[in-house]
Write a protein that holds these residues in place. Structure first.
Motif, short mmCIF file in Angstrom:
data_model
loop_
_atom_site.label_atom_id
_atom_site.label_comp_id
_atom_site.label_asym_id
_atom_site.label_seq_id
_atom_site.Cartn_x
_atom_site.Cartn_y
_atom_site.Cartn_z
N ARG A 55 40.16 -11.00 -2.58
CA ARG A 55 40.95 -10.20 -3.51
C ARG A 55 40.16 -8.95 -3.94
NH1 ARG A 55 45.69 -10.93 -5.89
NH2 ARG A 55 45.93 -12.87 -4.77
N ILE A 56 38.86 -9.16 -4.24
CA ILE A 56 38.02 -8.02 -4.64
C ILE A 56 37.93 -7.02 -3.48
CG2 ILE A 56 35.69 -7.33 -5.35
CD1 ILE A 56 35.49 -10.25 -6.57
N TRP A 57 37.76 -7.57 -2.28
CA TRP A 57 37.72 -6.74 -1.08
C TRP A 57 38.95 -5.84 -1.02
CZ3 TRP A 57 34.73 -5.52 3.10
CH2 TRP A 57 35.38 -5.02 4.23
N GLU A 58 40.11 -6.40 -1.36
CA GLU A 58 41.35 -5.62 -1.30
C GLU A 58 41.48 -4.66 -2.49
OE1 GLU A 58 44.23 -8.71 -0.85
OE2 GLU A 58 43.66 -8.97 1.26
N GLU A 59 41.14 -5.16 -3.69
CA GLU A 59 41.27 -4.31 -4.88
C GLU A 59 40.36 -3.09 -4.80
OE1 GLU A 59 42.52 -7.91 -7.92
OE2 GLU A 59 40.50 -7.06 -8.04
N LYS A 60 39.15 -3.29 -4.27
CA LYS A 60 38.19 -2.18 -4.20
C LYS A 60 38.37 -1.36 -2.93
CE LYS A 60 36.25 -3.58 -7.97
NZ LYS A 60 36.54 -2.90 -9.23
N ALA A 61 39.31 -1.79 -2.09
CA ALA A 61 39.64 -1.05 -0.87
C ALA A 61 38.43 -0.79 0.03
CB ALA A 61 40.35 0.26 -1.21
N CYS A 65 36.80 2.26 4.30
CA CYS A 65 35.64 2.79 5.03
C CYS A 65 35.17 1.82 6.11
CB CYS A 65 34.47 3.03 4.08
SG CYS A 65 34.75 4.37 2.91
N HIS A 66 35.27 0.52 5.81
CA HIS A 66 34.74 -0.50 6.71
C HIS A 66 35.84 -1.11 7.58
CE1 HIS A 66 30.72 -0.94 4.92
NE2 HIS A 66 31.29 -0.69 3.77
N THR A 67 35.40 -1.73 8.68
CA THR A 67 36.30 -2.61 9.42
C THR A 67 35.90 -4.04 9.12
OG1 THR A 67 34.81 -2.42 11.32
CG2 THR A 67 36.84 -1.13 11.39
N ILE A 68 36.87 -4.94 9.23
CA ILE A 68 36.58 -6.37 9.16
C ILE A 68 37.29 -7.00 10.34
CG2 ILE A 68 38.43 -6.88 7.47
CD1 ILE A 68 35.77 -8.64 6.36
N LEU A 69 36.54 -7.60 11.23
CA LEU A 69 37.06 -8.09 12.50
C LEU A 69 37.84 -6.99 13.23
CD1 LEU A 69 38.21 -11.69 11.47
CD2 LEU A 69 35.93 -10.87 12.05
N GLY A 70 37.32 -5.79 13.14
CA GLY A 70 37.91 -4.68 13.90
C GLY A 70 39.02 -3.93 13.19
N GLU A 71 39.55 -4.50 12.09
CA GLU A 71 40.65 -3.85 11.38
C GLU A 71 40.10 -3.00 10.24
OE1 GLU A 71 43.98 -3.98 11.75
OE2 GLU A 71 43.86 -5.25 13.53
N GLY A 72 40.56 -1.79 10.14
CA GLY A 72 40.14 -0.95 9.02
C GLY A 72 39.68 0.41 9.50
N ARG A 114 25.52 8.39 5.72
CA ARG A 114 26.80 8.33 5.00
C ARG A 114 26.59 7.52 3.73
NH1 ARG A 114 30.74 7.01 10.11
NH2 ARG A 114 30.49 9.03 11.11
N GLN A 115 27.34 7.87 2.69
CA GLN A 115 27.12 7.23 1.40
C GLN A 115 28.22 6.23 1.08
OE1 GLN A 115 24.27 7.73 -0.47
NE2 GLN A 115 23.72 8.73 1.45
N MET A 116 27.80 5.17 0.39
CA MET A 116 28.76 4.18 -0.10
C MET A 116 28.79 4.29 -1.62
SD MET A 116 28.83 0.13 0.60
CE MET A 116 29.04 -0.98 -0.76
N PRO A 117 29.98 4.25 -2.25
CA PRO A 117 30.04 4.41 -3.71
C PRO A 117 29.41 3.23 -4.46
CG PRO A 117 32.25 4.43 -2.72
CD PRO A 117 31.30 4.04 -1.65
N GLN A 118 29.13 3.45 -5.75
CA GLN A 118 28.69 2.37 -6.65
C GLN A 118 29.94 1.72 -7.24
OE1 GLN A 118 27.30 -0.38 -8.29
NE2 GLN A 118 25.58 0.85 -7.59
N PHE A 119 30.08 0.39 -7.10
CA PHE A 119 31.29 -0.27 -7.58
C PHE A 119 31.14 -0.96 -8.94
CE2 PHE A 119 32.20 0.18 -3.06
CZ PHE A 119 33.52 0.60 -3.10
N HIS A 120 29.91 -1.00 -9.47
CA HIS A 120 29.64 -1.65 -10.76
C HIS A 120 30.23 -3.06 -10.82
CE1 HIS A 120 28.13 2.18 -12.18
NE2 HIS A 120 29.25 2.75 -11.74
N LEU A 121 29.92 -3.88 -9.85
CA LEU A 121 30.46 -5.25 -9.81
C LEU A 121 29.59 -6.18 -10.64
CD1 LEU A 121 31.26 -5.52 -5.99
CD2 LEU A 121 32.83 -4.92 -7.83
N THR A 122 30.20 -7.23 -11.19
CA THR A 122 29.42 -8.25 -11.89
C THR A 122 28.76 -9.15 -10.84
OG1 THR A 122 31.25 -9.81 -11.89
CG2 THR A 122 31.12 -8.30 -13.76
#
Ligand code: HEC
Length: 150
Positions: A55-61, A65-72, A114-122
């Motif tokens: 769910r977090i993977w989807e909410e944070k989109a 930027c990434h693929t997961i099992l080739g999708e993305g 390439r840069q990845m954003p800061q997501f401020h996750l718990t």
């Protein structure tokens, strides 16, 4: 034998051919469904934390930027096998530690990367994402991707 095709012959070929391929299509769709649910999915290890991680993977989109099992998106590395790449598949605590330091260190600001954003996750969210990526790593993908880099 007749030289011309009658209207009814053409109609029979059309309906017969369509039906033939619709049956094949439905059969293959059912086969794919059964294969995914029964063979490639490890249901026993599909925990609530894995689900929250997805769910977090989807909410944070992350997939933007990434693929997961080739999708993305092909901007950042494939993550379906990132735990193999990090060498932590057998050690969930180590996996969490690496993931936590990675997420905390973003963006690195390293010139030319390439840069990845800061997501401020718990910590809890990072753990869920770790569990999700560990679980994804166990999906039977018929040896895909062909190398560790993904
Ligand atoms: C704006 C694009 C972007 C988004 C959105 C993004 N990432 Fe990244 N991510 C990157 C880039 C670029 C890298 C590679 C950075 C590097 O190598 O310095 C990376 C690398 C990673 C790595 C390390 C991969 C490896 O092979 O070592 C992990 C793990 C990761 N990201 C997880 C996530 C997660 C989880 C999310 C969602 C919460 C996410 N990323 C969202 C751009 C993104």
């Amino acid at each position: 034998m007749r030289e011309v095709m009658t209207k009814s012959m053409a109609r029979n070929i059309f309906y017969g051919g369509s039906l033939f391929f619709i049956v094949i299509f439905v059969g293959l769709a059912i086969h794919s469904h059964i294969y995914i649910v029964e063979t490639s999915t490890n249901k026993a290890t599909l925990t609530a934390s894995v689900e929250r991680g997805k769910r977090i993977w989807e909410e944070k989109a992350c997939v933007n930027c990434h693929t997961i099992l080739g999708e993305g998106a092909y901007y950042a590395p494939e993550l379906g096998n990132v735990m193999t790449r990090w060498g932590v598949v057998d050690d969930p605590e180590a996996a969490f530690d690496v993931m936590k330091s990675w997420m905390d260190a973003q963006p690195t600001g390293v010139e030319g990367r390439r840069q990845m954003p800061q997501f401020h996750l718990t910590d809890e969210e990072v753990r869920n994402l770790t569990d999700f990526l560990l679980w994804t790593n166990t999906i039977r993908t018929q040896e895909w991707p062909p190398n560790d880099a993904g």
